[in-house]
Design an enzyme around this catalytic site. Structure first.
Site, PDB file in Angstrom:
ATOM      1  N   LYS A  55       0.814  -1.092   0.047  1.00  0.00           N
ATOM      2  CA  LYS A  55       0.049   0.022  -0.028  1.00  0.00           C
ATOM      3  C   LYS A  55       0.936   1.208  -0.046  1.00  0.00           C
ATOM      4  CE  LYS A  55      -3.787  -2.189   2.376  1.00  0.00           C
ATOM      5  NZ  LYS A  55      -4.387  -2.657   3.768  1.00  0.00           N
ATOM      6  N   GLN A  99      -5.137  -1.237   9.666  1.00  0.00           N
ATOM      7  CA  GLN A  99      -5.060  -2.744   9.275  1.00  0.00           C
ATOM      8  C   GLN A  99      -5.614  -3.779  10.125  1.00  0.00           C
ATOM      9  OE1 GLN A  99      -4.078  -3.292   5.903  1.00  0.00           O
ATOM     10  NE2 GLN A  99      -4.061  -5.644   6.079  1.00  0.00           N
ATOM     11  N   ASP A 122     -11.596   3.001   3.975  1.00  0.00           N
ATOM     12  CA  ASP A 122     -11.900   1.668   4.230  1.00  0.00           C
ATOM     13  C   ASP A 122     -13.364   1.350   3.952  1.00  0.00           C
ATOM     14  OD1 ASP A 122     -10.318  -0.674   3.892  1.00  0.00           O
ATOM     15  OD2 ASP A 122      -9.725  -0.467   6.157  1.00  0.00           O
TER      16      ASP A 122
HETATM   17  N1  GUN Z   1      -7.072  -6.792   6.193  1.00  0.00           N
HETATM   18  C1  GUN Z   1      -7.588  -7.533   4.985  1.00  0.00           C
HETATM   19  N2  GUN Z   1      -8.218  -6.727   4.031  1.00  0.00           N
HETATM   20  C2  GUN Z   1      -8.458  -5.509   4.942  1.00  0.00           C
HETATM   21  C3  GUN Z   1      -9.114  -4.289   4.259  1.00  0.00           C
HETATM   22  O1  GUN Z   1      -9.643  -4.133   3.226  1.00  0.00           O
HETATM   23  N3  GUN Z   1      -9.090  -3.262   5.116  1.00  0.00           N
HETATM   24  C4  GUN Z   1      -8.340  -3.089   6.169  1.00  0.00           C
HETATM   25  N4  GUN Z   1      -8.211  -2.144   7.241  1.00  0.00           N
HETATM   26  N5  GUN Z   1      -7.668  -4.370   6.698  1.00  0.00           N
HETATM   27  C5  GUN Z   1      -7.744  -5.318   5.931  1.00  0.00           C
END
Ligand code: GUN
Length: 299
Positions: A55, A99, A122
């Site tokens: 990311k 996360q 998100d």
């Molecule tokens: N962990 C796995 N997928 C995601 C996601 O889309 N957002 C977040 N914050 N954590 C994740």
């Protein structure tokens, strides 16, 4: 026998990232605005570390600012909430992502509830879930948004089609169902308690699988010519002792039946980060009241 087409999510995501990069350059030139994304990682989970690194890299590659906050696995709820509160106030930060999953002693719902909904890239805050359910502009969860962009590309006229979503998670199933409803699909939400699941799936012109169960959706559950979106990312051990990613759909069985299908890997997966960056640009524009270009479409 249907000539099944593979949906190339990797190529689509690369195109989307290019558009985002151009849009970011335009925002900088016209408004002096550099969108910023803060990612919070708690602990040392190896898969999460890989996601967060990717990311960060892609955020910088698109010309945006990346802020990474790594906290120890034993951080207190109060300290984590304190960091989120500080990011909410930070004017250089337009998007915040914590996360998941978080270590067991932390309350993820309370952490998400603390994120400013207008920075919640998100799309997990109940305010954004509510906006989506009410058909109001908000931030939409990244994977569902990625699925919708792929579907819109293949099926420009989705109105009236039968869509079946298997899985009802807040992260994927529920928001995808809402997005398909907004496209005037007739939406059925199926889940672990659904009776005659195979029969329900066979009704679908659009079948979205988001259950996290290895190849659960069989070839003969698919209506000939249907568009199949496989959100599952399941790691399995092969006979040679290696590991491999497979989806929720029996991909080989779907050949010759599905009209279009996303592979795993290389289907929905690459769209998620692209949509996260897209949401960050959307959030930055909204916070600064800068109108989106007309082609920006769904947000
Ligand atoms: N962990 C796995 N997928 C995601 C996601 O889309 N957002 C977040 N914050 N954590 C994740």
């Amino acid at each position: 026998m249907v000539d099944t087409q593979r949906i190339d999510g990797k190529a689509f995501a690369a195109k989307l990232l290019l558009e985002i990069t151009e849009e970011v350059a335009g925002l900088k030139a016209a408004h002096g605005l550099q969108p910023g994304l803060a990612v919070v990682l708690v602990g040392e989970d190896p898969a999460s570390q890989v996601y967060v690194r990717n990311k960060g890299r892609q955020t910088v590659a698109a010309g945006m600012q990346s802020f990474e906050h790594k906290l120890p696995a034993d951080v207190s709820q109060a300290d984590l909430l304190g960091l989120v509160a500080a990011l909410n106030e930070d004017r250089a930060v337009h998007g915040i992502l914590v996360q998941l999953p978080l270590p067991g002693h932390l309350d993820a719902d309370a952490v998400i509830a603390c994120i400013d909904p207008d920075k919640d890239v998100d799309g997990l805050h109940v305010v954004n879930a509510g906006r989506l359910a009410a058909g109001l502009p908000g931030l939409v969860p990244c994977t569902p948004l990625g699925c919708l962009l792929l579907l819109k590309d293949i099926l420009p006229a989705m109105s009236g089609l039968e869509a079946v979503v298997v899985g009802r998670s807040n992260l994927v199933g529920r928001p995808i169902a809402q997005l398909l409803l907004q496209q005037n699909c007739t939406v059925t939400m199926a889940h672990s308690r659904t009776r005659n699941l195979a029969e329900v799936c066979r009704r679908a012109d659009i079948l979205v699988a988001a259950v996290g169960k290895v190849e659960m959706i069989k070839g003969d559950w698919i209506k000939p010519g249907a568009t199949v979106i496989d959100v599952g990312i399941n790691r399995i051990e092969t006979a040679e002792g290696k590991s491999r990613l497979v989806g929720d759909v029996a991909f080989a069985e779907a050949q010759g039946i599905a009209g279009f299908i996303t592979p795993v890997p290389g289907g929905v997966g690459p769209m998620t980060i692209a949509c996260l960056l897209r949401n960050t640009v959307t959030a930055a524009r909204r916070i600064l009241n800068i109108a989106a270009p007309p082609q920006a479409g769904i947000s």
